[in-house]
Design an enzyme around this catalytic site. Structure first.
Site, PDB file in Angstrom:
ATOM      1  N   CYS A 191       0.868  -1.182   0.000  1.00 53.44           N
ATOM      2  CA  CYS A 191       0.000   0.000   0.000  1.00 53.44           C
ATOM      3  C   CYS A 191       0.900   1.226   0.000  1.00 53.44           C
ATOM      4  CB  CYS A 191      -0.915  -0.014   1.219  1.00 53.44           C
ATOM      5  SG  CYS A 191      -2.009   1.409   1.318  1.00 53.44           S
ATOM      6  N   GLU A 214       1.773  -4.482  -5.342  1.00 51.92           N
ATOM      7  CA  GLU A 214       0.634  -5.391  -5.206  1.00 51.92           C
ATOM      8  C   GLU A 214      -0.590  -4.798  -5.893  1.00 51.92           C
ATOM      9  OE1 GLU A 214      -1.966  -7.394  -1.556  1.00 51.92           O
ATOM     10  OE2 GLU A 214       0.075  -6.691  -1.196  1.00 51.92           O
TER      11      GLU A 214
END
Length: 585
Positions: free
Chosen positions: A448, A482
């Site tokens: 993140c 990701e």
């Protein structure tokens, strides 16, 4: 037999009513002429029972008052009952003040996915009463069925737009007759309801033309194709529209904007004419309409409501930030609408007085953990989610206010957080951060990533991305973020990958370029390299082989921007990194 009818009609149990009503229908069909008096007694008994049940329910549900109308919808006295919910006067007063969704007796918000029958508090009552077999079965006829409406639609008349002077008519999307929020208010956006409808028609036409063009392009597409003539013309049109933009605002426009701000303050959107090109302004309007339509869909589905528990603004250091998304702060804090957050320890508070007292005794001046990078005023701290759990949880809650796809809030122990700060004489101020799994099987180097809104568009996001790849180089791994990426994250990564590849091409002096060599030197995943080369039209398929084209025009354009940008401190210096890869934690 009449005694059985009377017992069934006065029963308050849903199952008993349904079973006995079947027997009732059979008895009525065989004795239709001799049971009119029994039907009259049945109606009176049912009315008495329902009135008694309304008093019993009144202690649990404020919407349980019932009126029983013995007449059918066509005006004839068929003996059927149509209970209607009527909110009492004191409840109406409460609804006028509170726009939060109505609560069920269990305390949970009523779900709008299931239609709540406002015509009957108990669905079995419609089938439990005797019918005249000579009449048409109104229950099977859709035109005679009691109307079923969604609960929130029944009480929309109590809601109104918070914009001063707005009558809640029209919608920014041009597709709804009313609105109940600023996001859908035409007046707030300095438009009228008719103008919104005209813009909606124009947007639909443009979308239809675009879809037709894409269909034609796809029909004649090859595997690796240059831009179509239609795409080239569109690009030239956009470039021309942006060139015509008036860079300095005219004096009259400045005076008009200042007068508008003084007259309406923050209750209206600022005037945006001539602030940017017509093309970019139209893109912004389309994005506003699309976001408003998405919010309206969520409201109709009952997932969000006006006045619900959503933090609108936070006070963070010397900045007051408008939030973008919902974050699962505790309800006692979320319902306040405004949150006060310590910019050093990230503790959240209810009022500015509490924040002032906290700041007077807060000893934190930088994030916890180890400082692994420092160059000038920029520092990066490595924070272990297992060792500093509360800080990392508060950081995730804060980040969720500005990220849509983030799902990690409390399970922070398997992650490392790299927090970038900018130092001055008061302390190290949070600029942004990225999190990373301690043991990633897919070699993700970022889980993140976030740049705080007050530091966006200043190069800090690219610094965070560059720092994540620097750690991958030290680990001697190939990394990738990701998925899924947020919208802003995807834009930042594409820009970073493009810059890395063009820099590599500019410094490359050989004759053959290998994607594997590029990946090993830059630590960028080969999949990301290939996708970037395709977007730059630098990857071609010729005679059974994939070739990488060194497009000199793109490289020169990138070099000109680098020269114009000059030497900036918004770059990561590998020599300033003091870090060793963590071993199994």
């Amino acid at each position: 037999m009449p005694r059985r009818k009377r017992t069934a009609g006065s029963s308050s149990d849903a199952t008993g009513d349904s079973d006995d009503s079947v027997e009732q229908e059979k008895t009525d069909s065989s004795h239709s002429d001799g049971n009119s008096r029994a039907n009259t007694r049945l109606t009176r008994a049912s009315s008495l029972r329902l009135s008694q049940s309304s008093h019993a329910l009144g202690h649990h549900c404020p919407f349980a008052r019932v009126k029983c109308l013995p007449q059918a919808h066509d005006g004839s006295k068929s003996g059927r009952l149509y209970p209607l919910i009527e909110p009492p006067a004191d409840v109406k007063h409460v609804v006028d003040r509170d726009e939060s969704p109505p609560r069920t007796p269990t305390g949970n918000a009523a779900s709008s996915e299931s239609d709540i029958d406002v015509s009957s508090p108990n669905a079995s009552h419609d089938e439990s009463h005797a019918r005249d077999p000579s009449q048409k079965d109104s229950a099977s006829d859709p035109s005679h069925r009691p109307k079923r409406r969604r609960f929130h639609e029944s009480y929309n008349f109590n809601m109104k737009c918070p914009t001063p002077g707005c009558n809640s008519l029209g919608h920014l999307t041009g597709k709804h007759e009313r609105h109940f929020s600023i996001s859908g208010c035409p007046l707030y956006h300095n438009l009228s309801a008719d103008e919104c409808k005209v813009k909606a028609v124009d947007r639909d036409k443009q979308e239809e033309e675009r879809s037709q063009g894409q269909t034609e392009d796809h029909r004649h597409a090859t595997r690796h194709q240059a831009p179509t003539p239609r795409q080239v013309r569109y690009k030239e049109k956009v470039v021309e529209m942006r060139k015509r933009r008036n860079s300095p605002l005219p004096r009259e426009q400045k005076d008009k904007s200042m007068e508008h701000r003084q007259s309406h303050g923050t209750s209206r959107e600022p005037l945006l004419d001539n602030v940017t090109s017509e093309y970019d302004l139209e893109l912004f309007r389309k994005a506003q309409a699309r976001a408003s339509e998405d919010l309206e869909k969520l409201r109709l589905q009952g997932q969000i409501t006006e006045g619900s528990n959503m933090i609108k603004t936070i006070l963070f250091g010397r900045y007051e930030l408008d939030t973008w998304y919902h974050s699962p702060y505790p309800e006692e804090y979320a319902r306040l609408g405004r949150l006060y957050v310590c910019e050093f320890c990230l503790k959240y508070m209810k009022s500015q007085t509490i924040l002032r007292r906290h700041m007077a005794k807060c000893v934190w001046k930088h994030p916890p953990g180890d400082e692994v990078y420092r160059k000038g005023a920029i520092s990066v701290f490595e924070v272990d989610g297992k060792k500093n759990k509360i800080y990392c949880q508060n950081l995730c809650l804060l980040a969720k206010l500005f990220l849509d796809h983030k799902t990690l809030y409390y399970d922070v122990e398997p992650f490392l957080f790299y927090v970038m700060t900018e130092a001055d004489n008061t302390g190290c101020h949070l600029v942004g951060y990225f999190s990373k799994e301690k043991n990633s099987f897919l070699n993700y180097n970022v889980s993140c990533i976030l740049t705080m809104p007050q530091y966006m568009r200043q190069g800090y996001g690219k610094m965070l991305i560059d720092f994540s790849y620097l750690l991958s180089k030290v680990e001697e791994k190939v990394g990738s973020p990701e998925r899924p990426l947020s919208d802003l994250g995807l834009i930042s990564y594409r820009s970073y990958w493009k810059e890395v590849l063009l820099r590599y091409m500019y410094n490359f002096q050989g004759k053959e370029i290998s994607i594997k060599e590029i990946s090993q030197e830059t630590a960028v995943n080969p999949v990301d390299i290939v996708s970037t080369l395709q977007s730059l039209q630098m990857l071609k398929y010729w005679k059974g082989k994939h070739l990488v084209l060194k497009r000199q025009d793109l490289i020169e354009e990138w070099k000109a921007k680098e020269t114009k940008r000059g030497t900036s401190n918004k770059t990561i210096d590998p020599h300033s990194l003091k870090w060793t890869p963590p071993k199994g934690t």
